[in-house]
Design an enzyme around this catalytic site. Structure first.
Site, mmCIF file in Angstrom:
data_model
loop_
_atom_site.group_PDB
_atom_site.id
_atom_site.type_symbol
_atom_site.label_atom_id
_atom_site.label_comp_id
_atom_site.label_asym_id
_atom_site.label_seq_id
_atom_site.Cartn_x
_atom_site.Cartn_y
_atom_site.Cartn_z
ATOM 1 N N HIS A 326 0.801 -1.214 0.000
ATOM 2 C CA HIS A 326 0.000 0.000 0.000
ATOM 3 C C HIS A 326 0.838 1.270 0.000
ATOM 4 O O HIS A 326 0.345 2.322 -0.425
ATOM 5 C CB HIS A 326 -0.942 0.013 1.207
ATOM 6 C CG HIS A 326 -2.141 -0.864 1.028
ATOM 7 N ND1 HIS A 326 -2.128 -2.216 1.288
ATOM 8 C CD2 HIS A 326 -3.397 -0.578 0.606
ATOM 9 C CE1 HIS A 326 -3.321 -2.723 1.030
ATOM 10 N NE2 HIS A 326 -4.111 -1.756 0.610
ATOM 11 N N GLY A 327 2.051 1.215 0.462
ATOM 12 C CA GLY A 327 2.842 2.440 0.451
ATOM 13 C C GLY A 327 4.159 2.301 1.185
ATOM 14 O O GLY A 327 4.334 1.411 2.030
#
Length: 483
Positions: A326-327
Site C-alpha cells: 500500500h505504500g
C-alpha cells in the site's frame, strides 16, 4: 483522467459509440481501439509513463511466448525471474527507493555513522502497483502451466492496459480477463443498464460519501493535537467510510464501465463492514489483492499447513507484504502487523472459516450476537485505519493516546459540525441501502419494491438528487491512486 470528472463524462460516451458502432465489425480492430483508448485515458495523467506500461507489456508477453517454447526447467525459472525482477524492480525504483534510502541512512546515523545517500525526486506512476501485479499473474500462471501463453500481442496489451481498471483495479487474473479479448462481444442492453446502475452507485460512494468525509478527515488528522478524543474518534469513523466509499466506489465504476463494453470483472468488495470477524473482513475487502497474495505468496509459502510456527510466519508475511504494497511508510507495515495479530487467533483456533455466508441471510435484521460481532470487527478495523491514515507511526500513536484519554467522553467539537451532521446522515442512509442489498453483487443491483413499479423510479430520482445536491465534484483523486 478521473472517473468523477467532466473529462470522463465526455470520454466514456465517445469511446462507447466508437466501440459499438464503428469498430464492432472486426474483433482485432475493436481490441486495437481498446488499447488506444486506454493509453489515451492513462496518458491524461502523464504520457511519459505510458512507456512503463508498454515496457511491462512487452517483457511479460515475450516471457510468456518463450515459456511456451521452453521445456528445460532451469531456463523456465530464469524466464520467470526475468518477469519478477523487471516488474518488482519497477515498483522498487518508483515506489520504494526513497523509503529504503532514508531508512538505510537513519539506521547508520543511529550508530553514529554517517553515509552519503541522496533521495531521488521520483514521481510515482499512477496504477503501477496494480498493472505490474496483473502482468505478473500472467507469467506465473504460464510458468505453472495453468494457462496457455497468448500469441496475440494486441489482446495482451488490451488486458494489461484496459482503462476501467488500469489505475486502481480490480487486479484481474489473466485467466479471467485475457480470454474475454479473444471472443467477439455483442451489445447486451440488460448488462449495459446494469453497468450504468453500478456506475451510479459507485459515484455516490465516491462523491457523496468519500469526498464529503474527506473534508473533515483531513482537518481532524492534520490538527489532531487540538481536538478532543471524541472528535478524533469521529475523524477515524469518517475515514473508515471515506476509504471504503472511495475505493469500493472506484471498483464499482470500473466494473460497471467494463459491463458497458461487454466485459466481466470480478467483484472487489462484498460489504466488508458487515463482517463478523477479521477473517471475514479480509474475504470481503479488496478481494482481488487478497486473492492475489493468497494464490501467489501465501499458498506457495505453505499457507495454513505445517507447524504452528509456519502458520504464524506465513500470516505475518502475507499481512506485512500487503501493508507494504500500500505504500512506502512504516504506518502501512504497522497496519499489516496489526491485522496479522487480529487474524492469528482465528487461524490457530480454526475459526477463520466460520462466517462464510452473508450475515443475516434472508432476514431483515441480524441477531444480537451478529450485531455485536459486527461492531467488534468494525472497532478493530477502525483502530487499524488510524495507522493507515496517519502521517507516521508517532502521529498514529499520539492520535490513539488522545482517543483513549478522558476527553473521549466529551461532546465532539468541530467548527463545521453542521456539515459533519449532514455527512453522518448521508452515511446512515448509505448503510441502510448497503444492508438492504448486501446479498447482491452491489447494493442496488436488484433493488425491489413490493409497491408499484414507479417506486423504483422514485428511488432512482432520490439517488440522483443525493448525488447532485450533496456530491462534491471538485475532482478529488481516488485514495488508491497513491498506491
Amino acid at each position: 483522467m478521473l472517473f468523477n470528472s467532466i473529462d470522463f463524462a465526455i470520454f466514456l460516451p465517445i469511446v462507447f459509440i466508437l466501440y459499438w458502432f464503428v469498430f464492432n465489425k472486426n474483433l482485432k480492430l475493436q481490441n486495437v481501439f481498446v488499447v488506444i483508448a486506454s493509453y489515451f485515458f492513462y496518458g491524461c495523467w502523464d504520457w511519459r509513463f505510458l512507456f512503463l506500461i508498454l515496457f511491462s507489456t512487452v517483457i511479460d508477453y515475450s516471457v510468456g511466448f518463450q515459456l511456451a517454447k521452453e521445456a528445460h526447467k532451469t531456463k523456465r525459472k530464469i524466464l520467470l525471474w526475468i518477469s519478477i525482477v523487471v516488474n518488482l524492480g519497477l515498483l522498487g525504483v518508483f515506489k520504494y527507493y526513497n523509503f529504503f534510502i532514508d531508512n538505510f541512512t537513519t539506521m547508520f546515523s543511529f550508530f553514529n555513522m554517517r553515509i552519503e545517500a541522496s533521495s531521488l525526486n521520483i514521481v510515482l506512476p499512477v496504477g503501477i502497483s496494480f498493472y505490474t501485479f496483473q502482468t505478473l499473474s500472467y507469467t506465473i500462471d504460464v510458468y505453472k502451466r495453468k494457462m496457455e501463453p497468448t500469441k496475440d500481442f494486441i489482446s495482451f496489451s488490451a488486458f494489461v492496459s484496459f482503462f476501467p481498471q488500469l489505475v486502481a483495479g480490480p487486479i484481474e487474473k489473466a485467466s479471467n480477463l485475457l480470454p474475454q479479448f479473444y471472443k467477439k462481444r455483442t451489445f447486451d442492453y440488460s448488462k449495459a443498464v446494469d453497468g450504468l446502475r453500478q456506475i451510479l452507485w459507485g459515484l455516490i460512494k465516491k462523491v457523496v460519501i468519500a469526498d464529503n468525509c474527506a473534508r473533515y478527515v483531513n482537518e481532524i488528522f492534520l490538527h489532531s493535537d487540538y481536538y478532543s478524543g471524541s472528535t478524533l474518534l469521529l475523524g477515524a469513523l469518517l475515514f473508515a467510510f471515506q476509504i471504503y466509499g472511495d475505493f469500493s466506489g472506484y471498483s464499482d465504476i470500473a466494473i460497471g464501465t467494463s459491463r458497458l463494453f461487454g466485459f466481466h470483472l470480478k467483484k472487489n468488495f462484498a460489504f466488508p463492514y458487515f463482517s463478523r470477524d477479521i477473517a471475514e473482513f479480509w474475504r470481503r475487502w479488496h478481494i482481488s489483492l487478497s486473492t492475489w497474495f493468497k494464490d501467489y505468496l501465501y499458498i506457495p509459502l505453505g499457507g495454513s499447513r505445517g507447524s504452528v510456527w509456519s502458520k504464524i510466519r506465513n500470516v505475518f508475511i502475507i499481512f506485512i507484504v500487503s501493508g507494504f504494497w500500500h505504500g512506502a511508510n512504516w504506518t502501512f507495515i504497522v497496519w499489516g502487523v496489526l491485522n496479522a495479530i487480529y487474524f492469528l487467533p482465528l487461524l490457530l483456533t480454526h475459526e477463520n472459516r466460520v462466517n462464510t455466508n452473508v450475515v443475516a441471510e434472508g432476514k431483515s435484521y441480524p441477531s444480537v450476537n451478529e450485531f455485536l460481532n459486527i461492531l467488534k470487527t468494525f472497532g478493530l478495523t477502525l483502530l487499524g485505519w488510524v495507522f493507515f491514515r496517519a502521517d507516521n507511526v508517532q502521529h498514529a500513536l499520539h492520535y490513539m493516546a488522545r482517543i483513549t484519554s478522558l476527553s473521549l467522553f466529551t461532546v465532539p467539537k468541530f467548527l463545521k459540525m453542521g456539515g459533519v451532521y449532514t455527512t453522518l446522515m448521508l452515511i446512515m442512509i448509505f448503510i441502510l441501502i448497503e444492508w438492504k442489498g448486501r446479498e447482491q453483487q452491489y447494493a442496488i443491483a436488484e433493488f425491489r419494491f413490493k409497491q408499484a413499479k414507479y417506486m423504483r423510479w422514485v428511488f432512482y430520482l432520490f439517488l440522483g438528487f443525493i448525488l447532485f445536491y450533496y456530491g462534491d465534484f471538485n475532482k478529488t483523486e481516488f485514495i488508491y491512486f497513491a498506491f
